[in-house]
Structures are given as structure tokens and as C-alpha cells.
Design a protein around this motif. Structure first.
Motif, PDB file in Angstrom:
ATOM      1  N   LEU A  40       1.285  15.213  -0.314  1.00  0.00           N
ATOM      2  CA  LEU A  40       1.294  13.740  -0.391  1.00  0.00           C
ATOM      3  C   LEU A  40       0.369  13.177  -1.457  1.00  0.00           C
ATOM      4  CD1 LEU A  40       1.266  12.993   3.454  1.00  0.00           C
ATOM      5  CD2 LEU A  40       3.230  12.975   1.917  1.00  0.00           C
ATOM      6  N   ILE A  41      -0.276  14.059  -2.222  1.00  0.00           N
ATOM      7  CA  ILE A  41      -1.345  13.605  -3.122  1.00  0.00           C
ATOM      8  C   ILE A  41      -0.878  12.536  -4.115  1.00  0.00           C
ATOM      9  CG2 ILE A  41      -1.030  15.472  -4.828  1.00  0.00           C
ATOM     10  CD1 ILE A  41      -4.211  15.548  -4.822  1.00  0.00           C
ATOM     11  N   LEU A  42       0.370  12.633  -4.562  1.00  0.00           N
ATOM     12  CA  LEU A  42       0.881  11.605  -5.474  1.00  0.00           C
ATOM     13  C   LEU A  42       1.815  10.640  -4.738  1.00  0.00           C
ATOM     14  CD1 LEU A  42       1.053  10.657  -8.490  1.00  0.00           C
ATOM     15  CD2 LEU A  42       3.183  11.921  -8.602  1.00  0.00           C
ATOM     16  N   ILE A  43       2.626  11.219  -3.827  1.00  0.00           N
ATOM     17  CA  ILE A  43       3.668  10.397  -3.184  1.00  0.00           C
ATOM     18  C   ILE A  43       3.057   9.257  -2.357  1.00  0.00           C
ATOM     19  CG2 ILE A  43       5.546  10.433  -1.470  1.00  0.00           C
ATOM     20  CD1 ILE A  43       6.172  13.283  -2.428  1.00  0.00           C
ATOM     21  N   ALA A  44       2.011   9.567  -1.569  1.00  0.00           N
ATOM     22  CA  ALA A  44       1.456   8.524  -0.689  1.00  0.00           C
ATOM     23  C   ALA A  44       0.887   7.347  -1.482  1.00  0.00           C
ATOM     24  CB  ALA A  44       0.409   9.123   0.252  1.00  0.00           C
ATOM     25  N   PRO A  45      -0.013   7.593  -2.469  1.00  0.00           N
ATOM     26  CA  PRO A  45      -0.518   6.419  -3.206  1.00  0.00           C
ATOM     27  C   PRO A  45       0.566   5.713  -4.020  1.00  0.00           C
ATOM     28  CG  PRO A  45      -1.447   8.456  -4.107  1.00  0.00           C
ATOM     29  CD  PRO A  45      -0.710   8.831  -2.869  1.00  0.00           C
ATOM     30  N   ALA A  46       1.501   6.506  -4.589  1.00  0.00           N
ATOM     31  CA  ALA A  46       2.545   5.872  -5.414  1.00  0.00           C
ATOM     32  C   ALA A  46       3.453   4.999  -4.538  1.00  0.00           C
ATOM     33  CB  ALA A  46       3.356   6.943  -6.148  1.00  0.00           C
ATOM     34  N   ALA A  47       3.822   5.521  -3.347  1.00  0.00           N
ATOM     35  CA  ALA A  47       4.697   4.739  -2.459  1.00  0.00           C
ATOM     36  C   ALA A  47       3.971   3.486  -1.972  1.00  0.00           C
ATOM     37  CB  ALA A  47       5.158   5.595  -1.282  1.00  0.00           C
ATOM     38  N   ALA A  48       2.663   3.651  -1.651  1.00  0.00           N
ATOM     39  CA  ALA A  48       1.892   2.482  -1.200  1.00  0.00           C
ATOM     40  C   ALA A  48       1.828   1.426  -2.308  1.00  0.00           C
ATOM     41  CB  ALA A  48       0.483   2.922  -0.793  1.00  0.00           C
ATOM     42  N   LEU A  49       1.605   1.900  -3.537  1.00  0.00           N
ATOM     43  CA  LEU A  49       1.548   0.971  -4.683  1.00  0.00           C
ATOM     44  C   LEU A  49       2.905   0.292  -4.876  1.00  0.00           C
ATOM     45  CD1 LEU A  49      -0.029  -0.162  -7.101  1.00  0.00           C
ATOM     46  CD2 LEU A  49       0.659   1.844  -8.414  1.00  0.00           C
ATOM     47  N   ALA A  50       3.982   1.077  -4.747  1.00  0.00           N
ATOM     48  CA  ALA A  50       5.329   0.503  -4.915  1.00  0.00           C
ATOM     49  C   ALA A  50       5.570  -0.583  -3.868  1.00  0.00           C
ATOM     50  CB  ALA A  50       6.389   1.605  -4.806  1.00  0.00           C
ATOM     51  N   LEU A  51       5.176  -0.303  -2.617  1.00  0.00           N
ATOM     52  CA  LEU A  51       5.391  -1.297  -1.551  1.00  0.00           C
ATOM     53  C   LEU A  51       4.577  -2.564  -1.815  1.00  0.00           C
ATOM     54  CD1 LEU A  51       5.435   1.109   1.526  1.00  0.00           C
ATOM     55  CD2 LEU A  51       7.354  -0.263   0.671  1.00  0.00           C
ATOM     56  N   GLY A  52       3.335  -2.366  -2.254  1.00  0.00           N
ATOM     57  CA  GLY A  52       2.476  -3.512  -2.575  1.00  0.00           C
ATOM     58  C   GLY A  52       3.080  -4.351  -3.702  1.00  0.00           C
ATOM     59  N   LEU A  53       3.572  -3.665  -4.726  1.00  0.00           N
ATOM     60  CA  LEU A  53       4.156  -4.378  -5.871  1.00  0.00           C
ATOM     61  C   LEU A  53       5.430  -5.124  -5.456  1.00  0.00           C
ATOM     62  CD1 LEU A  53       3.618  -1.658  -8.615  1.00  0.00           C
ATOM     63  CD2 LEU A  53       2.683  -3.979  -8.676  1.00  0.00           C
ATOM     64  N   CYS A  54       6.211  -4.497  -4.564  1.00  0.00           N
ATOM     65  CA  CYS A  54       7.434  -5.173  -4.085  1.00  0.00           C
ATOM     66  C   CYS A  54       7.059  -6.477  -3.371  1.00  0.00           C
ATOM     67  CB  CYS A  54       8.207  -4.260  -3.131  1.00  0.00           C
ATOM     68  SG  CYS A  54       9.030  -2.905  -3.968  1.00  0.00           S
ATOM     69  N   ALA A  55       6.026  -6.386  -2.519  1.00  0.00           N
ATOM     70  CA  ALA A  55       5.588  -7.583  -1.790  1.00  0.00           C
ATOM     71  C   ALA A  55       5.122  -8.657  -2.779  1.00  0.00           C
ATOM     72  CB  ALA A  55       4.465  -7.216  -0.821  1.00  0.00           C
ATOM     73  N   LEU A  56       4.365  -8.217  -3.777  1.00  0.00           N
ATOM     74  CA  LEU A  56       3.843  -9.147  -4.791  1.00  0.00           C
ATOM     75  C   LEU A  56       4.981  -9.824  -5.552  1.00  0.00           C
ATOM     76  CD1 LEU A  56       1.039  -9.889  -6.189  1.00  0.00           C
ATOM     77  CD2 LEU A  56       1.694  -8.225  -7.914  1.00  0.00           C
ATOM     78  N   ILE A  57       5.976  -9.023  -5.941  1.00  0.00           N
ATOM     79  CA  ILE A  57       7.080  -9.573  -6.749  1.00  0.00           C
ATOM     80  C   ILE A  57       7.922 -10.545  -5.917  1.00  0.00           C
ATOM     81  CG2 ILE A  57       9.230  -8.952  -7.948  1.00  0.00           C
ATOM     82  CD1 ILE A  57       7.743  -6.333  -8.792  1.00  0.00           C
ATOM     83  N   ILE A  58       8.166 -10.175  -4.640  1.00  0.00           N
ATOM     84  CA  ILE A  58       8.948 -11.089  -3.788  1.00  0.00           C
ATOM     85  C   ILE A  58       8.168 -12.391  -3.584  1.00  0.00           C
ATOM     86  CG2 ILE A  58       9.858 -11.447  -1.444  1.00  0.00           C
ATOM     87  CD1 ILE A  58      10.664  -8.497  -1.464  1.00  0.00           C
ATOM     88  N   GLY A  59       6.860 -12.238  -3.328  1.00  0.00           N
ATOM     89  CA  GLY A  59       6.015 -13.424  -3.157  1.00  0.00           C
ATOM     90  C   GLY A  59       6.073 -14.321  -4.374  1.00  0.00           C
TER      91      GLY A  59
END
Lengths: 161, 508
Positions: A40-59
Motif C-alpha cells: 500500500l506504500i504508494l496506493i494508499a496515499p495516492a488514492a487518498a490524494l485522489a479522493l481529496g482532489l475529487c472533493a476539492l474539484i466538486i466543491g
């Protein structure tokens, strides 16, 4: 509120929600496969960042719709759904059908039909041009790739090695 | 600085047989044709013809792809000059003075200027690369996994931040590309995201993915436009006047050298490349020119500045690809795919261990420049005609070639299916203003990023304090932060002064 909903770029919102859903599903699948750091060393932070960015863009998209000039007409009225706007979508569907038909129909016949249908879709109406171009170009392309390929390519009419 | 033994071997590789050269002229013609058609990018041409490199050895493949790249640097200027439509995104500044020259009836001279400046730019970019490639590899070899990981992130960030106010969209495109790249079996043998499909165990077949992202998605966009060049007037071309323009290029040595240097430096920065280099060079030349007021009305120096910079950017971007194994944009991303198709990993070790091949690629490009003069002059007539080809013929034809190419790469229907899925996804990215190149670079670098991050974690034993002992990692991380936050900060700081300057700085 009603105007905000009308002005909102729903296509974009749906697109971002799909990316968020895919990222969340992928993170869950990776955790289920192995919860170890090595996995998970790359997948977990990358997925978390992707989710955060999605929220930001929708907002941001909602904010843009809410703060847009109130006198501006709603988005749906500004950009009517015309055939010209729908043509790329129809083309993507047609291309998908072509890919699906390659093996059952043979690369040659599928290519003829795809080129002919694409010509019709983009406005060509002369039958002899549609048939002639589709058969000549499709056959030539399949034959040339057939010569180069080290493995068999299914065809119905054009002979390839 | 220059390894003479490797240089001798490179010359032997290139000139002991005709084989390496058999692909150069076809490559130049393909690059010219694709770049001359507005809407098609050089990376599209390279992606469509990438499968053909399977049947070439590595040197041939590189010469073929760089020939497309080199010719594209000039081809895009044809429609920019004749119709005010930049054939590629790197030819925007060429329209500023090239088109006014054409409207004055000086289109032959403008085409000659563009050809001369493009050839000079490519040669200068590769000359700088030739001199610096060896010391660069020595320096880069000192980088460890933590530095390489931050370099990967920096490259992704630079591509993402090009979108200006849509920075978040750029970063999301890159991060999503990274995630897609990790699908399949990971380092700990865990299988992620395959949905049970055995086809995905080795990951997404990313070369067809690139063909979909760059080529198919762009073609889907083009079906909205029935004719791009309806209003084109028939223009007579004169070889004598084109030659005159070609010779005129060298009356502006300062503009050429400045453009070449700016292009090489900017081209070396991942994510920036020729699309920015031509604008910077044009703006700088206009700023320094005593006749600045004539820029935008058909000043030959404007054409020379733009074309020398967009062409020399190729040498810079290939330098970054060779030294860091990092593609700076669409063209070099496709080139990196060719590296991997030939089981070659770019980076400093490749430069150190295969210096002869690296020199052969560079020298091959010097020869390509000379060939481009001849091929460019012969094909200008043909190029000005190809922009009249209706898109309804061009789009399905290129899609069929891409599909067959993807099948040739994978040997199964998975190749064409990947082109379709990524083509549709790329179309959506473009529609909502996300950078396709961000996803493509994430897709290419994802596995590398995961590997470097894992090695960093293993070396450090999971101690974050380890990074404090790595000054170069911290430096790169600082650069990453600067590239992330500099533009918004600058916009905020200078927002008060912008009003007046904006109209002055706007492209004519």
C-alpha cells in the motif's frame, strides 16, 4: 438553489464522482489483497490524494455555479444538446462496436464496416465513395499489418499469413 | 567530456550499413504529414506508429521516432503560416508573424525561415546534449531511490501545474494515472484491481493505453469538425523564394542562438517543452528587439525565434529522458514506451553502459537535420495539400491503423480494447480540461514510483528522519513545492499590476 443546480456542470460532476468511486474501490481492493506496507506504500496515499482532489474539484464546481452571474442563463439552455455535440459520443460507441466485432467478423470485414459507418456518421453520402474507400483502405491496412505480425490475425476475405 | 571510443563505435553503428537509415526518411515524412494536419500532435503520430518499432532494432526504433519528432517541429509551421492554424501546440508563436507574412504574399519566405530555424534549432539542441550527456549521467548516477521518487513526483507536478487555474485537475489526472499503473501484481505478490482477469496480472498494457490517450481521444474530438481548412485559399509556392527565406534565417544569428538555448533549457524541464519554449523565445526576442512594434505584423525574427525554440526543445527533452528516464511530455512518453518495448531502461546507467547507442542517436539526429532540409522542401507542396483532406476520411483511417497496431503489440484483442477504453477516457479528460499527458506520464511512471518509494522505505527502515540526511531529496522536494505554489503565489502577488501589462504582453 434551483439555478445553481441548473448551472452546475453535471457531466463534469459525474465524471469526477466516477474517478472518486474507482479510486475508493481500488484502494479497498488493494487493502483486501494485502494490508502490508509493501503493498500500500504508494496506493494508499495516492488514492487518498485522489479522493481529496475529487472533493476539492466538486466543491469548486459547485462554488463556481453558485457564484456565477445570476443573470446568466442556466447551462442547459446555453449549450443545447445538438447532434454535432453528440457525434464524438456516437463515434466512441461505434469504435467500441468495431473492437468487439474484430474477432467474430474478422479484421477485414470489421474494418470495412467501421470505416463505412464512420464515413456515414461524419456526413459522407456518396455510396461509391463509402464502399470504395472502406474496402480499399481497410483491406490494404489489414494486409500490410498481416504481413508484419508474427501471430495470426483472423480475417474473412483478405488473405494474411 | 566526450567518450571518443564510444563515439567511434557510434559512427560504426550508424555508417557500417544502410539499415539504420532505412527508417529515417519514412519517419520524417510521417512527422511532416501529421504535424501539418491541424489538431494532430506529434505524440499522436509517434503513438500510432509505435507498434512498427517492434520490427526494428533499438537504434532503428529511436531514429524512426526522433525522425518523426524532428520533422514535426517544422511540419506544424506549415498550417501556422498558411492558415493561421498552429499544426501543433508548439507552433502557436509561429502564427504571430508567419501568418501576417503570408497575408503580405511572403508565405514562401516564411516557410523557408521556419525550415531554416527548425533545422538550426534541432541541431543546436542535440549539440548541447552531445556535449553534456556524459557529465549529466555521472551526476544523475549519484541519485538514490528517494531522490528518484521525488524526481518522478516533480515531473508529474510540473505537467499538472501547466493548467494554471485548473491545477487540481492536472494533479488528479497524474495521480489517477499513477493508480492505474499499479494495477496487477505488486512487489509483495498481492494482486490489485484485476477484477479476476488474468490479462491484467502484468498490469494495464500501457502502450495501447498511450495510443488511446493521445491518438484515439484526439481523433474522437476531431469528428466534431467536418472541415478544418475550408477557407484556405489556393496559394502558389515558389522553391526559389522558399530558398531565399531559408538563407534569410541565418541573418539573425542572435535570435537563432537565443531561441536554441531557451528551447533546450525549457525542453529539458519535464512537462514544459516546446509548447512553452516557442512562446518564451518569441516574447524574449520581441522584448529585446529595437523594432518590437513590428512584431505581430510579419517580422521574420518572430518566425525564427519561435521555430528555433520549439525545435531545440527536442534535444532538451531527450536529454531528460536519457539522463533521468523521465518523459517530459507526449513525444518523449511514447519514446520511453519504445525503450521498454526493447527491454531498455532509460536513465544514467543506460548512458554509461550504452554510450555508443546514445551518441549514435544524437549523431543520427544531426544527419536527420540535413535530410529534413531536402525532404521538407520537396514535401511542402504535398503538405499544403494534405491539410485539405476531409477529416471524415482521416479520422477512421488513423483509428483503424491504431487498432491494428495495438493488436500487433499485444497479440490479442486486449490491445484494441485498451485503446478503446483509454481513448474514451482521454476524450472525457480533454472535454473537462484535464491534461491527458498527466495521466499518460502517471501511467508510465507508476511502477517506477512504487519501486523507488518501496526501496526508500526499505533503506530507511521506515524512519522519516532518513530524508533529512538526503540534501538532494530535500532540494528536489523544495523544487516540487515551488513548482506547485509559485504560479498561484505569483498571481496573487502581482495581481494588482497585471491589468496594464496583460494587454501589452498578449500575443498579437
Amino acid at each position: 438553489m434551483g439555478n445553481v443546480l441548473k448551472r452546475l456542470d453535471w457531466g463534469h460532476v459525474v465524471f469526477v464522482v466516477c474517478i472518486a468511486a474507482l479510486s475508493a474501490w481500488y484502494l479497498g481492493d488493494a487493502i483486501a489483497a494485502s494490508p502490508r506496507v509493501e503493498n500500500l506504500i504508494l496506493i494508499a496515499p495516492a488514492a487518498a490524494l485522489a479522493l481529496g482532489l475529487c472533493a476539492l474539484i466538486i466543491g469548486r464546481t459547485v462554488y463556481d455555479a453558485a457564484t456565477a452571474d445570476a443573470s446568466a442563463s442556466p447551462r442547459a439552455e446555453r449549450t443545447p444538446l445538438t447532434w454535432s455535440r453528440m457525434r464524438p459520443v456516437a463515434f466512441i460507441v461505434l469504435f467500441g462496436l468495431y473492437v468487439a466485432a474484430l474477432e467474430p467478423m474478422g479484421f477485414d470485414v470489421a474494418s470495412w464496416l467501421f470505416i463505412a459507418a464512420a464515413l456515414v456518421l461524419t456526413g459522407e453520402r456518396r455510396i461509391w465513395v463509402i464502399v470504395g474507400y472502406a474496402v480499399v483502405f481497410g483491406s490494404l491496412a489489414v494486409w500490410l499489418f498481416g504481413l508484419m505480425m508474427p501471430y495470426p490475425m483472423p480475417t474473412l476475405v483478405v488473405p494474411v499469413q | 567530456m566526450i567518450d571518443s571510443h564510444a563515439l567511434g563505435q557510434a559512427l560504426a553503428l550508424l555508417f557500417s550499413s544502410l539499415a539504420p537509415w532505412m527508417v529515417v526518411i519514412p519517419g520524417l515524412i510521417i512527422g511532416l504529414v501529421f504535424a501539418a494536419v491541424p489538431g494532430l500532435q506529434i505524440s499522436t503520430a509517434m503513438a500510432v506508429f509505435l507498434p512498427a518499432t517492434l520490427f526494428m532494432d533499438f537504434l532503428q526504433a529511436m531514429l524512426f521516432l526522433t525522425a518523426i519528432f524532428t520533422a514535426g517541429s517544422f511540419g506544424g509551421s506549415v498550417s501556422a503560416i498558411l492558415m493561421n492554424i498552429p499544426g501543433t501546440s508548439s507552433c502557436v508563436a509561429t502564427t504571430f508573424d508567419g501568418y501576417p507574412m503570408a497575408r503580405r504574399g511572403e508565405h514562401n519566405e516564411a516557410l523557408g525561415l521556419a525550415l531554416g530555424a527548425s533545422c538550426f534549432g534541432v541541431a543546436m539542441g542535440y549539440l548541447i546534449l552531445f556535449v553534456l550527456v556524459e557529465p549529466l549521467s555521472t551526476a544523475v548516477l549519484k541519485l538514490g531511490p528517494s531522490e528518484m521518487f521525488v524526481v518522478v513526483l516533480w515531473g508529474l507536478t510540473l505537467i499538472a501545474t501547466l493548467r494554471g487555474r485548473y491545477m487540481a485537475r492536472g494533479i488528479l489526472a497524474g495521480v489517477f494515472g499513477l493508480l492505474i499503473a499499479t494495477i496487477g501484481m505488486g512487489a509483495s505478490s498481492a494482486i490489485r484491481g484485476t477484477m479476476g482477469s488474468p490479462y491484467l496480472l502484468d498490469g494495464i498494457p500501457w502502450v495501447p493505453g498511450l495510443i488511446g490517450l493521445f491518438a484515439a481521444s484526439e481523433l474522437f474530438n476531431l469528428v466534431e469538425k467536418p472541415y478544418l481548412v475550408e477557407s484556405e485559399e489556393a496559394r502558389r509556392l515558389s522553391f526559389r523564394r522558399i530558398f531565399k527565406g531559408f538563407a534569410m534565417t541565418f541573418r539573425y544569428p542572435g535570435v537563432l542562438l537565443r531561441g536554441g538555448l531557451i528551447g533546450t533549457l525549457i525542453g529539458a524541464v519535464p512537462g514544459v517543452g516546446s509548447s512553452v519554449a516557442n512562446l518564451v523565445s518569441y516574447a524574449e526576442t520581441r522584448r529585446r528587439a529595437p523594432d518590437a512594434e513590428t512584431f505581430g505584423t510579419g517580422n521574420p525574427k518572430g518566425v525564427v525565434a519561435a521555430e528555433s525554440a520549439n525545435s531545440s526543445a527536442e534535444g532538451g527533452s531527450i536529454g531528460t529522458l536519457l539522463a533521468l528516464g523521465l518523459p517530459g511530455g507526449g513525444g518523449t512518453a511514447v519514446m520511453m514506451a519504445a525503450f521498454m518495448m526493447h527491454n531498455i531502461t532509460g536513465g544514467p546507467r543506460f548512458i554509461r553502459e550504452q554510450t555508443d547507442i546514445v551518441y549514435a542517436i544524437i549523431i543520427g539526429n544531426f544527419v536527420q537535420v540535413i535530410l529534413l532540409v531536402g525532404v521538407g522542401l520537396v514535401f511542402i507542396h504535398f503538405l499544403s495539400a494534405i491539410v485539405k483532406v476531409p477529416l471524415r476520411f482521416l479520422v477512421p483511417s488513423v483509428l483503424v491503423l491504431s487498432t491494428l497496431g495495438a493488436y500487433a503489440l499485444e497479440g490479442s484483442i486486449v490491445g484494441p480494447l485498451t485503446v478503446w477504453v483509454f481513448g474514451g477516457f482521454g476524450w472525457l479528460l480533454r472535454r473537462f480540461d484535464y491534461p491527458v499527458a498527466g495521466t499518460a506520464v502517471g501511467l508510465i511512471l507508476g511502477k517506477m514510483a512504487e519501486g523507488e518509494l518501496l526501496r526508500t522505505w526499505q533503506v530507511s527502515g521506515g524512519d522519516p528522519g532518513y530524508l533529512l540526511d538526503r540534501p538532494i531529496t530535500l532540494l528536489f522536494f523544495g523544487l516540487l513545492l515551488v513548482s506547485l505554489f509559485w504560479e498561484p503565489l505569483k498571481a496573487r502577488l502581482f495581481s494588482g499590476r497585471r491589468g496594464g501589462a496583460a494587454s501589452h504582453d498578449a500575443a498579437p
